[in-house]
Design a protein around this motif. Structure first.
Motif, mmCIF file in Angstrom:
data_model
loop_
_atom_site.group_PDB
_atom_site.id
_atom_site.type_symbol
_atom_site.label_atom_id
_atom_site.label_comp_id
_atom_site.label_asym_id
_atom_site.label_seq_id
_atom_site.Cartn_x
_atom_site.Cartn_y
_atom_site.Cartn_z
ATOM 1 N N GLU A 1 0.949 -1.315 -0.018
ATOM 2 C CA GLU A 1 0.068 0.067 -0.131
ATOM 3 C C GLU A 1 0.983 1.332 0.012
ATOM 4 O O GLU A 1 0.447 2.468 -0.712
ATOM 5 C CB GLU A 1 -0.866 -0.015 1.186
ATOM 6 N N ARG B 1 0.657 3.785 -3.186
ATOM 7 C CA ARG B 1 0.065 5.143 -2.868
ATOM 8 C C ARG B 1 1.063 6.115 -3.194
ATOM 9 O O ARG B 1 0.655 7.182 -3.543
ATOM 10 C CB ARG B 1 -0.607 5.284 -1.335
ATOM 11 N N ASP C 1 0.857 6.765 -6.688
ATOM 12 C CA ASP C 1 0.037 7.506 -7.178
ATOM 13 C C ASP C 1 0.246 9.078 -6.835
ATOM 14 O O ASP C 1 -0.412 9.775 -7.690
ATOM 15 C CB ASP C 1 -1.386 6.990 -6.580
#
Length: 271
Positions: free
Chosen positions: A100, A104, A107
Motif C-alpha cells: 500500500e 500510494r 499514485d
C-alpha cells in the motif's frame, strides 16, 4: 527481425555513434564563435551551416546528442534502479502495508504533471544537467515500479514459483532469481520508451533554460536560441528539431520492434 526494430535501431545507432564520436572529434570546436560566418546555410565547409554566433551546427548537434543521451540514460537508470526493486517488493508483499505504501506513493507522484514538477525541482535547486537528471529520474521510478509489480503479480501464481516457495526460498530470493528474469523483456521495452521521453523532457527543460547550461550545447537550447531567427535562417531551428524527432522516432520504433520480437506469443505464431 521486424522492420520497425531495424529502422529504429539504425536511427538510434546514428545518434549514439555521433555522441560517442563527439568525445574525440567534431568538425569544429563547438564553442568557437566566428561572427563573419554566422547564418551560413549548409555548405561544403559547414555541412549543416552555422548559427547566429557562427558556430558549426553539426558540431553542436553531435555534442548536444551526447548531452541528451547522457541525461536520459542516467534518468532511466535511476528509474529502473529504484523502481524495479520497489515493484518486486510490492508484488511479493501484495495486500500488506508495504504494498500500500509503495503504490500510494506512486499514485502521489502520478497525480502531478511530470514536466511541471521537473520545472519546479530545477527552478528550486538550480538549472543544470544534474538537476535535470534527478527531476526526470524521479518520475521514472513509479513508472517502472508499477509495470514491474503488474507483471510480477501474474507470475507469483505460476507453478514454478510455487515450487520455489516449497523448496524454502525466501520471497526476496524468488523475486530476483525467478521473477526478475521473466519480466526483464518488458522492462527493456519500457526502458526504450522512457529513454525517448527522457530526451524530450531534457529538451523541454533546456528550452526554458533549466537544463544543460552554456557553453554545453543542448538540442532544446538550440531551439530556444533559434525561435526568433526562423525567418532569417530557418535551418538553425529545423536541424535540432529534426534531430529530436528522429531520435525519439528511432527509440519508439525500436521499442515497438523489441516488444514484438520478444513477445513469446508472437514468436510462436512466427514459428
Amino acid at each position: 527481425m521486424r522492420r520497425n526494430l531495424i529502422i529504429g535501431a539504425f536511427l538510434t545507432a546514428v545518434f549514439v555513434l555521433a555522441a560517442l564520436l563527439s568525445f574525440i572529434w567534431t568538425p569544429f570546436d563547438h564553442t568557437a564563435m566566428s561572427i563573419p560566418d554566422k547564418f551560413q546555410r549548409p555548405n561544403g565547409v559547414h555541412l549543416l551551416g552555422t548559427d547566429h554566433f557562427g558556430r558549426d551546427i553539426l558540431s553542436m548537434i553531435m555534442v548536444g546528442a551526447r548531452t541528451s543521451i547522457a541525461v536520459a540514460l542516467v534518468a532511466v537508470g535511476i528509474g529502473m534502479g529504484f523502481g524495479v526493486p520497489l515493484g518486486l517488493a510490492a508484488a511479493a508483499r501484495k495486500g500488506t502495508w508495504l504494498d500500500e505504501v509503495i503504490m500510494r506513493g506512486n499514485d502521489l507522484v502520478f497525480a502531478f504533471p511530470s514536466l511541471v514538477i521537473a520545472i519546479l525541482i530545477t527552478a528550486v535547486f538550480g538549472a543544470g544537467a544534474i538537476n535535470a537528471i534527478i527531476a526526470i529520474g524521479i518520475f521514472n521510478i513509479p513508472v517502472f515500479a508499477r509495470i514491474t509489480r503488474g507483471a510480477a503479480l501474474s507470475l507469483w501464481e505460476r507453478e514454478f514459483i510455487m515450487a520455489a516457495r516449497v523448496s524454502g526460498k525466501s520471497a526476496t530470493r524468488i523475486s530476483f532469481e525467478h521473477i526478475l528474469p521473466n519480466v526483464m523483456n518488458l522492462l527493456i521495452v519500457q526502458g526504450t520508451i522512457q529513454f525517448s521521453l527522457g530526451i524530450l523532457a531534457e529538451a523541454g527543460l533546456s528550452y526554458i533554460g533549466l537544463g544543460a547550461q552554456p557553453p554545453t550545447p543542448s538540442w532544446g537550447r538550440m531551439l530556444a536560441d533559434a525561435q526568433t531567427l526562423v525567418s532569417i535562417a530557418p535551418h538553425i531551428a529545423l536541424i535540432p528539431g529534426v534531430a529530436i524527432i528522429l531520435t525519439v522516432l528511432g527509440l519508439n520504433l525500436m521499442g515497438d520492434g523489441l516488444r514484438d520480437y520478444l513477445d513469446p506469443r508472437l514468436r510462436v505464431s512466427r514459428a
